[in-house]
Design a protein around this motif. Structure first.
Motif, mmCIF file in Angstrom:
data_model
loop_
_atom_site.group_PDB
_atom_site.id
_atom_site.type_symbol
_atom_site.label_atom_id
_atom_site.label_comp_id
_atom_site.label_asym_id
_atom_site.label_seq_id
_atom_site.Cartn_x
_atom_site.Cartn_y
_atom_site.Cartn_z
ATOM 1 N N THR A 374 33.058 38.986 32.216
ATOM 2 C CA THR A 374 33.778 38.074 32.789
ATOM 3 C C THR A 374 34.436 39.103 33.978
ATOM 4 O O THR A 374 35.015 38.638 35.176
ATOM 5 C CB THR A 374 34.842 37.192 32.330
ATOM 6 N N LEU A 376 37.617 40.075 33.960
ATOM 7 C CA LEU A 376 38.962 39.677 33.928
ATOM 8 C C LEU A 376 39.698 40.366 33.321
ATOM 9 O O LEU A 376 41.108 40.076 33.412
ATOM 10 C CB LEU A 376 39.062 38.170 33.954
ATOM 11 N N GLU A 406 45.320 41.713 30.834
ATOM 12 C CA GLU A 406 44.894 41.074 32.020
ATOM 13 C C GLU A 406 44.293 42.333 33.174
ATOM 14 O O GLU A 406 45.220 43.407 33.162
ATOM 15 C CB GLU A 406 45.775 40.194 32.825
ATOM 16 N N PRO A 409 41.935 41.000 39.330
ATOM 17 C CA PRO A 409 41.039 39.898 39.584
ATOM 18 C C PRO A 409 40.361 39.993 40.825
ATOM 19 O O PRO A 409 39.348 39.397 41.259
ATOM 20 C CB PRO A 409 41.845 38.514 39.583
ATOM 21 N N ARG A 433 38.436 36.624 41.384
ATOM 22 C CA ARG A 433 37.489 35.907 40.269
ATOM 23 C C ARG A 433 38.045 34.870 39.532
ATOM 24 O O ARG A 433 37.697 34.441 38.591
ATOM 25 C CB ARG A 433 36.950 36.946 39.341
ATOM 26 N N ASN A 434 39.410 34.752 39.731
ATOM 27 C CA ASN A 434 40.288 33.695 38.923
ATOM 28 C C ASN A 434 41.442 33.015 39.774
ATOM 29 O O ASN A 434 42.522 32.625 39.197
ATOM 30 C CB ASN A 434 40.877 34.489 37.536
ATOM 31 N N PRO A 437 41.914 29.099 37.774
ATOM 32 C CA PRO A 437 41.888 29.232 36.568
ATOM 33 C C PRO A 437 41.024 27.946 35.909
ATOM 34 O O PRO A 437 41.203 26.831 36.327
ATOM 35 C CB PRO A 437 43.249 29.515 36.045
ATOM 36 N N TYR A 438 39.944 28.238 34.939
ATOM 37 C CA TYR A 438 39.855 29.590 34.646
ATOM 38 C C TYR A 438 38.396 29.949 35.036
ATOM 39 O O TYR A 438 37.600 29.150 34.991
ATOM 40 C CB TYR A 438 39.879 29.530 33.025
ATOM 41 N N GLU A 439 38.240 31.104 35.466
ATOM 42 C CA GLU A 439 37.115 31.698 36.167
ATOM 43 C C GLU A 439 36.586 31.053 37.416
ATOM 44 O O GLU A 439 35.405 31.006 37.640
ATOM 45 C CB GLU A 439 35.914 31.686 35.009
ATOM 46 N N ARG A 461 32.299 28.566 39.862
ATOM 47 C CA ARG A 461 33.027 28.502 38.541
ATOM 48 C C ARG A 461 32.167 29.086 37.392
ATOM 49 O O ARG A 461 30.963 28.579 37.100
ATOM 50 C CB ARG A 461 33.380 26.978 38.156
#
Length: 732
Positions: A374, A376, A406, A409, A433-434, A437-439, A461
């Motif tokens: 991910t 993240l 974390e 992002p 990237r976030n 949330p989430y992703e 997403r």
């Protein structure tokens, strides 16, 4: 005062006592204070000896009280400097009141004359250096000191006996040899000898690692005279080894708790009686236990310290291995701690296992890899945690603890390329990237080139309701100005996909979605005999399925790929004209050797249900360019209009063959391509165009940089002689 000073005082006092109390006897005797001197068997009885008039004759040599009072007090500080040693007073020059026949005790003892006492050394009165400040730097040896003016010694090396223990041992010995590391040069002969002794120990250590526990080695240094007497003689260092007998396993005993199945540990220990006691073999077998038991329900297994009892009469060794298997376990729940990047609800999308299934650490590793993908997290870990809860099947429930930290992002990316016909092209991207949330990511991209410019925004997403499933919504505007067409295009698209990532390459991927396109393009109207501009509205339902059995996304060296694209579309330009665009492509990669890979590609496409002139020029098929038939300009393969500009077609075929030779971070790739596009809806082999060339590769951590130069082998009028392509990644 330290104990050493006390000892000095005791010796001094004892010596004085002996020289005064036993003058004239044939030998001196040291007597401990407070004890009587030992009696000689030849000495006369006390009644036979004349009694001395000295009142001290029956008293101890030094009374205990006097001895203790002479000792200075001890210090509790171990680092304090030692006290100065006080020299003994010189014997008095006054003659004692003794009979005239007695010998002076200050001048003789047992017939020897004592030298006179000289003046005390002032250095002895100085305090010693404290231990805490003492210089502990080791002295240099002769082998460490090299005279700048001394000639450098040259030497040769040789080994004997190592080949008796196996073909590969001598190579391993040379890789670790101190003599070999010196490259035949040394400061002096002592240094050569020291290196040879190191290699003796190395040879014995290597032989023992193969099971030759009786091994011995010896080194010899000999001089090799040079025919030229003006040159210094060379040395030859020879290490001779005797492997001795090979020890083998006489028994294998595993000490472990009961497992399911009962012989699980023994089966995962690939050793048998009669195997040589080889270090690598035994360590590998033990590592296999540590690796495979956590895959079969034992996450907390610990392999203990082995014991091998050697019998030099046989020669064999009895092998014993203790193993603490821990409880047989099954998956429980997820836990989390650290930065709340993902909550437990979103984390539950990632596992490929269900609660209650037998524990398998491959699934744990898979969960961690998915979280890493991910991008993240700065760090993320997944580890099993015992709960003490016993399931009905007898296994213990084990929870997985996810520790999150974390990461950043936001990121910037880009790529730059150049090709003949397509010109210079640069693309830059920014993404968060976030952001949702989430992703939920927001991606903005810009294209700046000599023949293409564009802007686009994407909402994406990742892991949308299911692991590895991605939803994306894209909108953009683009201007393309090529020989085939000049187009201003806006588009909106939606897509669901199941994709590979650099960390997790999947054998099967796909996508499907919808697209709305509005485009205004220049097109040659054959009825009017001139270029006109037309506006097209296009509705498409694109989809793709890819079967990937290659070993890498960016630089495959073995395997194959098969890709099928299908896009039902409708073009609205005065009237509605539905059609279907299809494309199939296959590639293969065959490693001839560790440095040469043969790569091939075949591609075919077709558009059914519409005439070519009713298609928007940007939706037609073209050949030529860096990703097609190299040697020809971008989109310049296929039919032309009367002005010499390509108009594209409804079908396409392409073929390519490459020999990828790699040396280190560089590579050379000769290649040959073939292909064409056709006005008909089915491709044929009647008018293939061929191109050939050679490319260079520079391999980086993110993929190879590609530099290809090609020329057309059967050019048409207007085709260039040389085409250049620069980009990231292999051609296919």
């Amino acid at each position: 005062m330290t104990a050493s000073n006390s000892r000095h005082h005791w010796l001094a006092l004892a010596l004085v006592a002996s020289t005064t109390g036993f003058a004239g006897i044939g030998s001196a005797q040291l007597v401990k204070p407070g004890t009587a001197p030992a009696k000689s068997p030849d000495a006369p009885k006390p009644s036979d000896q004349p009694r001395s008039n000295d009142p001290r004759s029956d008293a101890p040599i030094v009374p205990d009280a006097e001895f203790d009072s002479a000792l200075p007090p001890l210090s509790g500080d171990l680092n304090a400097p030692l006290e100065a040693m006080v020299p003994l007073a010189a014997p008095s020059t006054q003659t004692p009141a003794t009979p005239a026949t007695a010998t002076s005790p200050a001048t003789t003892v047992a017939g020897d004359v004592l030298p006179p006492t000289g003046p005390s050394d002032p250095q002895l009165a100085q305090p010693l250096t404290p231990l805490s400040s003492f210089d502990t730097t080791p002295l240099q040896t002769a082998a460490d000191i090299k005279d700048k003016d001394a000639p450098e010694i040259r030497y040769e090396t040789a080994t004997k006996g190592l080949d008796k223990a196996g073909d590969g041992l001598e190579g391993e010995y040379k890789a670790l040899s101190a003599l070999a590391e010196g490259k035949g040069k040394a400061a002096n002969a002592t240094q050569v000898a020291a290196r040879a002794r190191e290699d003796e120990a190395l040879a014995v250590r290597l032989l023992k690692s193969l099971g030759y526990y009786d091994a011995t080695a010896i080194s010899t240094i000999e001089t090799i005279p040079d025919a030229d007497t003006t040159k210094p003689a060379r040395l030859k260092a020879t290490v001779s080894a005797q492997p001795g007998r090979l020890y083998s396993l006489s028994s294998i005993t595993v000490k472990a708790d009961a497992t399911t199945p009962p012989d699980l540990v023994r089966k995962q220990l690939p050793l048998k009686v009669g195997d040589p006691i080889e270090a690598a073999r035994i360590q590998g077998a033990e590592a296999n236990v540590s690796l495979t038991l956590p895959q079969q329900g034992y996450p907390f297994v610990k392999v203990g310290e082995r014991d091998i009892l050697l019998d030099d009469q046989t020669p064999t060794g009895a092998y014993t291995l203790p193993v603490d298997t821990g409880p047989r376990s099954s998956f429980g729940q997820l836990r989390t701690e650290g930065d709340p990047v993902f909550n437990l609800e979103h984390l539950s999308l990632f596992p490929r296992f269900k609660a209650g299934e037998l524990y398998d650490n491959r699934m744990t590793d898979d969960l961690r890899d998915a979280l890493v993908a991910t991008s993240l997290f700065s760090t993320v870990s997944v580890e099993p945690v015992r709960t003490g809860t016993i399931n009905p099947d007898g296994t213990e429930q084990v929870d997985l603890l996810v520790r999150q930290s974390e990461g950043k992002p936001r990121s910037l990316g880009g790529n730059v390329g150049f090709s003949t016909g397509q010109g210079f092209r640069a693309e830059g991207t920014w993404q968060h990237r976030n952001l949702f949330p989430y992703e939920g990511a927001l991606i903005a991209s810009v294209i700046a080139g000599t023949q293409e410019q564009g802007l686009a925004g994407t909402f994406r997403r990742a892991n949308a309701g299911k692991r590895d499933k991605t939803f994306s919504l894209t909108a953009g505007a683009n201007h393309s100005n090529y020989d085939a067409y000049d187009a201003f295009t806006t588009s909106v698209g939606v897509r669901w996909s199941y994709d590979s990532t650099p960390i997790w390459q999947k054998p099967l991927t796909y996508y499907y979605g919808g697209e709305l396109v509005g485009t205004n393009e220049s097109v040659y109207d054959f009825a009017q005999g001139k270029d006109v501009r037309r506006t097209y509205g296009i509705v498409a339902l694109p989809g793709q399925v890819k079967f990937d059995r290659s070993d890498s996304l960016l630089n495959p060296t073995k395997g194959y790929r098969l890709t099928l694209n299908l896009s039902p579309e409708t073009s609205v330009q005065g009237s509605v004209k539905p059609y279907v665009r299809t494309m199939i492509e296959g590639t293969f990669y065959y490693p001839v050797s560790s440095s040469i890979v043969i790569a091939g590609r075949a591609k075919a496409g077709s558009i059914q249900g519409v005439d070519r002139d009713d298609l928007a020029p940007s939706r037609r098929y073209y050949g030529g360019g860096g990703g097609s038939v190299r040697g020809y300009g971008y989109q310049r393969l296929g039919p032309f209009d009367p002005n010499g500009n390509p108009v594209g077609g409804r079908s396409l075929n392409e073929f390519a063959l490459e020999a990828r030779y790699r040396f280190g971070d560089f590579g050379i790739v000769p290649f040959i391509d073939a292909g064409n596009s056709y006005e008909s809806s089915t491709p044929n082999l009647s008018s293939l165009r061929y191109g050939a060339g050679i490319g260079g590769r520079f391999y980086t951590s993110f993929g190879p940089m590609r530099f290809d130069v090609a020329t057309p082998l059967n050019p048409r009028k207007g085709d260039g002689k040389i085409a250049l392509y620069i980009s990231i990644g292999q051609a296919f």
